[in-house]
Design a protein around this motif. Structure first.
Motif, PDB file in Angstrom:
ATOM      1  N   ALA A  39       4.145   5.905   6.499  1.00  0.00           N
ATOM      2  CA  ALA A  39       5.568   5.568   6.356  1.00  0.00           C
ATOM      3  C   ALA A  39       5.822   4.807   5.064  1.00  0.00           C
ATOM      4  CB  ALA A  39       6.029   4.747   7.567  1.00  0.00           C
ATOM      5  N   ASP A  47      -3.168   0.799   9.987  1.00  0.00           N
ATOM      6  CA  ASP A  47      -2.504   1.693  10.946  1.00  0.00           C
ATOM      7  C   ASP A  47      -2.045   2.942  10.188  1.00  0.00           C
ATOM      8  OD1 ASP A  47      -0.972   1.799  13.785  1.00  0.00           O
ATOM      9  OD2 ASP A  47       0.299   2.663  12.194  1.00  0.00           O
ATOM     10  N   ALA A  52       1.790   3.705  10.099  1.00  0.00           N
ATOM     11  CA  ALA A  52       2.515   2.733   9.279  1.00  0.00           C
ATOM     12  C   ALA A  52       2.221   2.954   7.804  1.00  0.00           C
ATOM     13  CB  ALA A  52       2.119   1.311   9.696  1.00  0.00           C
ATOM     14  N   ARG A  53       0.978   3.298   7.517  1.00  0.00           N
ATOM     15  CA  ARG A  53       0.590   3.530   6.119  1.00  0.00           C
ATOM     16  C   ARG A  53       1.325   4.733   5.541  1.00  0.00           C
ATOM     17  NH1 ARG A  53      -4.224   6.009   3.886  1.00  0.00           N
ATOM     18  NH2 ARG A  53      -4.541   5.198   1.787  1.00  0.00           N
ATOM     19  N   GLU A  86      -3.166  -1.129   4.513  1.00  0.00           N
ATOM     20  CA  GLU A  86      -2.621  -0.949   5.863  1.00  0.00           C
ATOM     21  C   GLU A  86      -3.597  -0.092   6.686  1.00  0.00           C
ATOM     22  OE1 GLU A  86       0.241  -2.029   7.654  1.00  0.00           O
ATOM     23  OE2 GLU A  86      -1.073  -1.079   9.144  1.00  0.00           O
TER      24      GLU A  86
END
Length: 551
Positions: free
Chosen positions: A500, A494, A497-498, A492
């Motif tokens: 999360a 981003d 996002a990673r 990932e």
């Protein structure tokens, strides 16, 4: 992973800690760099303004390393020496940035898979005038991946390189993803674009070693290894002392202190410090109140700093009775960690509620594992497939040690399991090297251990320790949802996002309790006033070259 006895650095506890950052940076891809976080002066002049003429001896406490071989080092005591003696393509500086070491610069291909490193053309091995070349790096990483080397850490730290797993598992004679372009250009291709890959190369398995020395003296080359680090190994007296000597030709700036003596023998560290036999000393539980007392002169020399580390109680999820999550949760809920921290540990260590320690990118202050609740603990044990304490097999906890008694915190946990669950737990102690070997083989039922971050990325703890196919998964934990989250997080791009994804995986792991987090790491030391720039970094990094002595 680097795993160390906390006692060697700061407080004297039975707790173990293994390798991290303060979250100062997030790794980027698709960029190029000069490889340096700050200007570096060459020709032996210190990057911090130190003299080209090293002087004086710094005396510090230390431990006997399990090994000095970078391909094998997996504990923090060993790493403390290895990072000073050897070097790699990149390193972590005192501000926790990934910067160039022997690589002067590098480029990353637009698809994030091909790293092209340009080596300095003036780096030579210790005790030799032989230049380090790209071929030496290819040899060193393939040596680490060679099944005959038997490195337990090679797959975790080199496994992203195309072909590395094939060599590690005996299916290939070389790593196809490592290409020598010319003497000072090395190309490494990885399987997928991974934001953390560059940082992974700061781990010792990617350090360069001298092929000529190893092949001419394979049994004894570590008695005086040809490294490239800021210090050279001058002498190692087993159980007594290790003497390092400054590498005046060090390419990132020659050290200011000429020799560093690690004293390995036992005795009262603080007494030795007060007798001027040591320049730095850890502070034990017995001394912390005195050292923190403003009326005590030692308080002026006291320093404390948080580590990116954590100690924990681990369960082998494939061995009865810890193959049942309710038993693991019950054992966790029966421990009053706050009371142990306050009464026994004198509040020297913060109680841990998460796997990712504070300061690590992705740290979640709301993450929670099983908390102290004796009534709920008894209920969970009754609901387990063992039906209660009477149905449990013999339970043994294993820790590093060789004394007549277990650590005070371990004894406290054993008493709490007896009082709160009605379970008698036996204790087994073993010396450090054997402990790590047997832990890697999955031989323990329940154990105390720790982890200190190798580099500041959640992958370095969650993926390496809890991905079901990882060779470092010492709890043998397996959860398909966690595996899927960890695999997605690897690539990932981003950052939010990673992180999360890692937080989701962390909470599932905490709920299923292959680990019970115990305490976050914190150093407590005293440092003589004439010792300047003695760093207390949150991870194991090469730090001795920054020190100066003013006397």
């Amino acid at each position: 992973m680097i795993r160390l006895l906390q006692a060697t650095r700061g407080i004297v506890l039975s707790l173990l800690v293994v390798f991290g950052s303060t979250g100062i940076f997030i790794f980027n891809q698709g960029c190029s760099s000069d490889g340096n976080g700050e200007p570096i002066e060459q020709n032996g002049e210190s990057a911090d303004g130190g003299s080209t003429s090293a002087d004086g001896t710094l005396r510090v406490p230390g431990g006997d390393p399990v090994t000095l071989d970078p391909a094998l080092a997996g504990d923090a005591i060993s790493a403390t020496y290895v990072v000073e003696l050897f070097g790699g393509l990149v390193t972590i500086d005192k501000d926790l940035n990934v910067v160039g070491d022997i690589a002067e610069s590098w480029e990353i291909s637009p698809d994030g898979r091909v790293y092209t490193f340009h080596l300095r053309d003036n780096v030579v091995f210790h005790y030799s005038n032989r230049l380090v070349t790209a071929e030496d790096f290819k040899y060193s990483m393939e040596r680490a991946a060679d099944p005959q080397t038997a490195s337990i850490v090679a797959e975790a730290y080199l496994g992203d390189i195309v072909g590395a797993r094939d060599m590690i598992r005996g299916r290939a004679d070389e790593i196809s993803g490592i290409k020598v372009v010319d003497d000072f250009t090395l190309e490494i291709t990885i399987d997928e674009p991974k934001p953390y890959f560059l940082a992974k190369l700061t781990y010792p398995t990617a350090f360069v070693v001298d092929k000529d020395q190893i092949e001419s003296n394979p049994r004894n080359w570590l008695r005086k290894p040809h490294g490239t680090g800021p210090y050279k190994l001058k002498e190692w007296r087993l159980g007594e002392s290790i003497l390092l000597e400054a590498n005046d030709r060090y390419h990132l700036g020659a050290p200011s202190v000429k020799t560093v003596e690690f004293l390995l023998s036992g005795g009262s560290i603080l007494t030795m410090y007060q007798n001027n036999e040591l320049d730095v000393a850890g502070v034990s539980i017995n001394d912390i109140e005195r050292v923190q007392d403003p009326n005590d002169p030692l308080s002026d020399e006291y320093v404390s700093a948080d580590e990116l580390s954590i100690s924990y109680l681990g369960f082998n999820t494939q061995k009865p009775p810890f193959d049942d999550a309710n038993v693991r949760r019950a054992f966790g809920m029966a421990i009053d960690r706050e009371k142990i921290a306050e009464v026994l540990l004198m509040d020297m260590l913060p109680v841990a509620h998460s796997i990712m320690p504070p300061g690590l990118p992705g740290y979640n202050p709301d993450a929670r594992g099983p908390t102290y609740d004796p009534e709920q603990a008894r209920q969970l044990l009754a609901e387990s497939k063992y039906g209660g304490p009477g149905g449990l097999p013999k339970v043994t906890i294993t820790e590093i040690g060789g004394g007549a008694t277990a650590g005070s915190d371990t004894q406290a946990m054993i008493e709490m399991w007896k009082d709160n669950l009605g379970v008698e737990v036996e204790i087994e102690q073993t010396e450090e090297a054997t402990f790590w070997q047997d832990l890697d083989k999955g031989q323990y039922q329940m154990f105390t251990a720790g982890w200190i971050m190798d580099y500041p990325d959640p992958e370095d703890i969650l993926d390496i320790l809890f991905y079901s196919k990882s060779r470092q998964n010492n709890t043998r934990y397996s959860n398909a949802e966690v595996d899927a989250l960890l695999l997605q997080a690897r690539t990932e791009q981003d950052v939010a996002a990673r992180m999360a994804l890692y937080q989701q995986a962390e909470q599932i792991i905490l709920d299923e309790a292959p680990w019970i987090p115990l305490y976050y790491g914190r150093d407590h030391v005293v440092v003589k006033p004439y010792v300047k720039n003695y760093l207390l970094p949150p991870m194991v990094i090469p730090k001795l070259r920054y020190v100066t002595l003013e006397q």
